[in-house]
Design an enzyme around this catalytic site. Structure first.
Site, PDB file in Angstrom:
ATOM      1  N   GLU A  11      46.696  -3.174 142.921  1.00  0.00           N
ATOM      2  CA  GLU A  11      46.339  -4.141 143.379  1.00  0.00           C
ATOM      3  C   GLU A  11      44.528  -4.864 143.268  1.00  0.00           C
ATOM      4  O   GLU A  11      44.184  -5.849 143.343  1.00  0.00           O
ATOM      5  CB  GLU A  11      46.892  -5.011 144.527  1.00  0.00           C
ATOM      6  CG  GLU A  11      48.455  -4.826 144.841  1.00  0.00           C
ATOM      7  CD  GLU A  11      49.425  -3.897 144.734  1.00  0.00           C
ATOM      8  OE1 GLU A  11      48.615  -3.030 144.458  1.00  0.00           O
ATOM      9  OE2 GLU A  11      50.564  -4.358 144.747  1.00  0.00           O
ATOM     10  N   PHE A  13      60.554  -5.548 157.074  1.00  0.00           N
ATOM     11  CA  PHE A  13      59.948  -4.654 156.220  1.00  0.00           C
ATOM     12  C   PHE A  13      59.115  -5.108 155.108  1.00  0.00           C
ATOM     13  O   PHE A  13      58.943  -6.122 154.764  1.00  0.00           O
ATOM     14  CB  PHE A  13      61.111  -4.766 154.686  1.00  0.00           C
ATOM     15  CG  PHE A  13      60.699  -3.654 153.821  1.00  0.00           C
ATOM     16  CD1 PHE A  13      60.452  -2.058 154.078  1.00  0.00           C
ATOM     17  CD2 PHE A  13      60.827  -3.928 152.779  1.00  0.00           C
ATOM     18  CE1 PHE A  13      59.543  -0.998 153.166  1.00  0.00           C
ATOM     19  CE2 PHE A  13      60.276  -3.372 151.441  1.00  0.00           C
ATOM     20  CZ  PHE A  13      60.198  -2.025 151.416  1.00  0.00           C
ATOM     21  N   GLN A  14      57.867  -4.612 155.082  1.00  0.00           N
ATOM     22  CA  GLN A  14      56.451  -4.848 154.547  1.00  0.00           C
ATOM     23  C   GLN A  14      55.989  -5.774 154.982  1.00  0.00           C
ATOM     24  O   GLN A  14      55.213  -6.554 154.222  1.00  0.00           O
ATOM     25  CB  GLN A  14      56.336  -5.239 152.761  1.00  0.00           C
ATOM     26  CG  GLN A  14      57.082  -3.726 151.775  1.00  0.00           C
ATOM     27  CD  GLN A  14      57.162  -4.131 150.794  1.00  0.00           C
ATOM     28  OE1 GLN A  14      57.510  -4.517 149.962  1.00  0.00           O
ATOM     29  NE2 GLN A  14      56.634  -2.659 149.711  1.00  0.00           N
ATOM     30  N   LYS A  44      58.321 -16.080 151.276  1.00  0.00           N
ATOM     31  CA  LYS A  44      59.593 -15.622 150.366  1.00  0.00           C
ATOM     32  C   LYS A  44      60.187 -17.095 150.415  1.00  0.00           C
ATOM     33  O   LYS A  44      60.417 -17.217 149.002  1.00  0.00           O
ATOM     34  CB  LYS A  44      60.242 -14.773 150.389  1.00  0.00           C
ATOM     35  CG  LYS A  44      60.967 -14.226 149.339  1.00  0.00           C
ATOM     36  CD  LYS A  44      62.273 -12.313 149.223  1.00  0.00           C
ATOM     37  CE  LYS A  44      62.580 -12.362 147.834  1.00  0.00           C
ATOM     38  NZ  LYS A  44      63.093 -10.684 147.677  1.00  0.00           N
ATOM     39  N   MET A  91      24.563   9.161 143.556  1.00  0.00           N
ATOM     40  CA  MET A  91      24.033   9.039 144.602  1.00  0.00           C
ATOM     41  C   MET A  91      23.959   9.386 146.344  1.00  0.00           C
ATOM     42  O   MET A  91      22.887   9.622 146.897  1.00  0.00           O
ATOM     43  CB  MET A  91      24.188   7.247 144.774  1.00  0.00           C
ATOM     44  CG  MET A  91      23.106   6.076 145.896  1.00  0.00           C
ATOM     45  SD  MET A  91      21.115   6.904 145.360  1.00  0.00           S
ATOM     46  CE  MET A  91      21.337   4.936 144.503  1.00  0.00           C
TER      47      MET A  91
HETATM   48  C1  LIG Z   1      34.767   2.676 147.605  1.00  0.00           C
HETATM   49  C2  LIG Z   1      33.265   3.125 148.114  1.00  0.00           C
HETATM   50  N1  LIG Z   1      33.205   4.620 149.229  1.00  0.00           N
HETATM   51  C3  LIG Z   1      32.442   4.844 148.567  1.00  0.00           C
HETATM   52  C4  LIG Z   1      30.841   5.214 148.698  1.00  0.00           C
HETATM   53  C5  LIG Z   1      29.179   5.808 149.325  1.00  0.00           C
HETATM   54  N2  LIG Z   1      28.891   5.700 147.216  1.00  0.00           N
HETATM   55  C6  LIG Z   1      28.115   5.015 147.270  1.00  0.00           C
HETATM   56  S1  LIG Z   1      27.365   5.243 146.010  1.00  0.00           S
HETATM   57  C7  LIG Z   1      28.887   6.659 145.705  1.00  0.00           C
HETATM   58  C8  LIG Z   1      28.648   7.875 144.199  1.00  0.00           C
HETATM   59  C9  LIG Z   1      28.924   6.984 143.309  1.00  0.00           C
HETATM   60  O1  LIG Z   1      28.814   8.469 142.684  1.00  0.00           O
HETATM   61  P1  LIG Z   1      29.499   8.133 140.870  1.00  0.00           P
HETATM   62  O2  LIG Z   1      30.001   6.864 140.959  1.00  0.00           O
HETATM   63  O3  LIG Z   1      29.789   9.600 140.312  1.00  0.00           O
HETATM   64  O4  LIG Z   1      28.162   6.984 140.230  1.00  0.00           O
HETATM   65  P2  LIG Z   1      26.399   8.487 140.926  1.00  0.00           P
HETATM   66  O5  LIG Z   1      25.831   7.948 141.801  1.00  0.00           O
HETATM   67  O6  LIG Z   1      26.781   9.373 139.901  1.00  0.00           O
HETATM   68  O7  LIG Z   1      25.803   7.353 139.420  1.00  0.00           O
HETATM   69  C10 LIG Z   1      29.035   6.792 146.745  1.00  0.00           C
HETATM   70  C11 LIG Z   1      30.360   8.075 147.467  1.00  0.00           C
HETATM   71  C12 LIG Z   1      31.206   3.678 148.279  1.00  0.00           C
HETATM   72  N3  LIG Z   1      29.833   2.911 147.975  1.00  0.00           N
HETATM   73  N4  LIG Z   1      32.499   2.688 147.733  1.00  0.00           N
END
Ligand SMILES: Cc1ncc(C[n+]2csc(CCOP(=O)(O)OP(=O)(O)O)c2C)c(N)n1
Length: 567
Positions: free
Chosen positions: A51, A113-114, A163, A473
């Site tokens: 979703e 449920f749900q 529902k 990052m």
């Molecule tokens: C749902 C979610 N969880 C954690 C983060 C924290 N976060 C920001 S950037 C990042 C790393 C992203 O890694 P990747 O998708 O491999 O992209 P890159 O930075 O290597 O280009 C994380 C874990 C986030 N922004 N969103």
């Protein structure tokens, strides 16, 4: 005429021109799916594989069209799975209608449920929501839902339907025009002429003005106005992340993006400006850096559709609550032809001395170089949907956006996993454009199950995984701010090519520069979805950077250690 609740909902979608919806069925919304069975000629239902993807796809669809995106989920886990996507739409003011099934009325409050308090869960992350306890309310509620989502400061809404309300038959004639006491957003809302005159006076008194263009330019469609205003007033234009693609980046007055990963000359310009004309942006902390030291010498003109934004983060000298289009037009009429060439020259000089977007010549594949190749190979004509992290920032920086509203990203929430499903929504909204999803190897693994969706419907989205085998990052922050104590930054990745093939899709890998060019070209020629595993340098960092808690004046350009590595 007798109609069921479900039929009224679907009639409403048809009446609002919704031809594609994204959803996932479950017990509580099965009556809606049963009704959809009879609407297949008018409404195309895309069965996502989670979703969250439905909410992201609806968000992408809405951003890329002038329409509302629609997603559907069942009660309980269905609706809780929507939460991240809806929260993102809320942060970025994206018009989405979330239709959610609920347990039948007699089970409400029994921990059935749900059963989840779905409107309770969604309350803080929607512009408005309804639990519809009677099918007779549905014509009014559906009109209100579309109206609220897509007017004023746009945003997501939720209609939660038990529902048995889907099944309830009621007398239905037509959809009443929305009449919501206290909610009267005036579309095309005109600015107060006195404030426009005041703003013009401030502009005439400025020597170092900057236009800060944000998301609002896209929503207002004020592209021509922004261009004409910048040219008449001869004022440099700098955008926020969401303002990217609101002003042609090849224009002499364009200086790109401001903020945490903005161009150093753009950040300096904002820092040293004596006037900021802020159009449809909200002074997010990623834009301002340390707020106390943000643009301390600047007077501020702030135009926004939402009165709550004026004076929220920065003190405003002239605050105008209005639609940008008529406001910028009125400003154009009110100002003289101006000349700020010494100021423009100064910023050009900074750019020459500190070319933030220059890419080092290297043997190895730098991620920003890959983005530049995507730009060249698509002739700059791609619509880019980015995920979150380094690749997002490189895509914002190194693809040059001359075409309007061609950059989409999860900005406010910064939700990894956004780009791929959102790009599906974007492609449905813009079937004739080339859609490129630019995503990290981490983010792709959050919602990659929708590969099944692009295969099933042959949705022509090019998925460019900027694969640094890391949560890049995170690695960057751990390097810079945690003394390189790398904790959970390295990723053990699947073979993305085999993964694509398992879904029946072409997968191409490149880990050298020549192969990158080759596979990008190949991808362009394939008339359908492709997964590209673009293996890049693992340690490259995104620069410039304003370290968290620093001011724009303290933007760092890169580090000597890095430079030495490639010397
Ligand atoms: C749902 C979610 N969880 C954690 C983060 C924290 N976060 C920001 S950037 C990042 C790393 C992203 O890694 P990747 O998708 O491999 O992209 P890159 O930075 O290597 O280009 C994380 C874990 C986030 N922004 N969103």
């Amino acid at each position: 005429m007798k109609r069921t609740g479900a039929e009224i909902i679907l009639d409403s979608l048809v009446a609002h021109g919704v031809h594609t919806v994204f959803g996932y069925p479950g017990g509580a919304c099965l009556p809606l799916y049963d009704a959809l069975y009879h609407y297949q000629d008018r409404i195309n239902h895309i069965l996502v594989r989670h979703e969250q993807g439905a909410a992201f796809a609806a968000d992408g669809y809405a951003r890329a069209s002038a329409d509302v995106g629609v997603c559907i989920a069942t009660s309980g886990p269905g609706v809780t799975n929507l939460v991240t996507g809806i929260a993102g739409a809320h942060m970025d003011s994206v018009p989405v209608v979330a239709l959610t099934g609920q347990v039948p009325r007699n089970l409400l409050g029994t921990d059935g449920f749900q059963e989840t308090d779905a409107t309770g869960v969604m309350l803080p992350i929607t512009k408005h929501n309804w639990l519809v306890m009677n099918a007779e309310e549905l014509p009014r509620v559906m009109e209100e839902a579309f109206h609220i989502a897509n007017t004023g400061r746009k945003g997501p809404v939720q209609v939660d339907v038990p529902k048995d309300v889907f099944l309830e038959e009621v007398e239905f004639d037509n959809f009443p025009p929305p009449n919501i006491p206290g909610y009267n957003p005036d579309e095309g809302m005109q600015p107060d002429p006195t404030l426009v005159r005041e703003a013009a006076e401030v502009i005439h008194g400025s020597e170092k003005p900057i236009i800060l263009a944000g998301h609002g330019i896209h929503y207002s469609g004020a592209y021509e106005e922004l261009l004409a205003f910048a040219e008449k007033a001869n004022i440099p234009v700098i955008t926020t992340l969401h303002g990217v693609s609101s002003f042609p980046e090849s224009h002499d007055l364009s200086f790109g993006m401001v903020g945490m990963h903005g161009n150093i000359y753009a950040n300096w310009a904002v820092d040293r400006a004596d006037l900021l004309i802020s159009l449809g942006m909200r002074f997010d902390d990623r834009v301002t850096g340390r707020l106390e030291d943000f643009a301390t010498e600047a007077r501020i003109i702030h135009v926004d559709i939402d009165p709550a934004e004026i004076g929220k983060n920065v003190n405003t000298d002239v605050g105008i609550v209005a639609d940008l289009k008529p406001t910028i037009r009125a400003l154009i009429d009110e100002i003289d032809q101006l000349d700020h060439s010494p100021w423009v020259k100064q910023i050009c000089q900074w750019r020459e001395d500190h070319p933030s977007l220059a890419i080092r010549e290297t043997e190895i594949v730098l991620p920003q170089w890959v983005i530049r190749q995507i730009y060249h190979i698509t002739n700059g004509e791609a619509v880019v949907v980015t995920d979150v992290g380094q690749a997002q920032m490189w895509a914002a920086q190194h693809f040059w956006y001359d075409r309007r509203n061609t950059f989409f990203s999860s900005g406010g929430l910064g939700a990894m996993g956004y780009a791929f499903p959102a790009s599906i929504g974007v492609k449905y909204a813009r079937p004739n454009e080339q859609v490129w999803c630019i995503i990290g190897d981490g983010g792709f693994q959050m919602t990659l199950q929708d590969l099944a969706v692009v295969k099933e419907h042959n949705i022509d989205v090019k998925i460019a995984i900027i694969n640094n085998n890391h949560l890049g990052m995170i690695r960057q922050w751990q390097t810079l701010f945690y003394d390189s104590r790398f904790m959970s930054a390295k990723l053990e990745n699947p073979d993305f090519v085999k993964l694509a093939e398992a879904y029946g899709l072409p997968g191409l890998r490149a880990s050298t520069k020549s192969d990158v060019v080759k596979v990008l070209k190949e991808a362009e020629e394939i008339p359908g979805p492709v997964v590209l595993d673009l293996v890049v340098d693992e340690v490259e960092k995104v620069y410039p950077m304003v370290p968290a808690g620093s001011s724009l004046a303290e933007t760092i350009e890169g580090d000597e250690v890095e430079e030495a590595r490639y010397a």
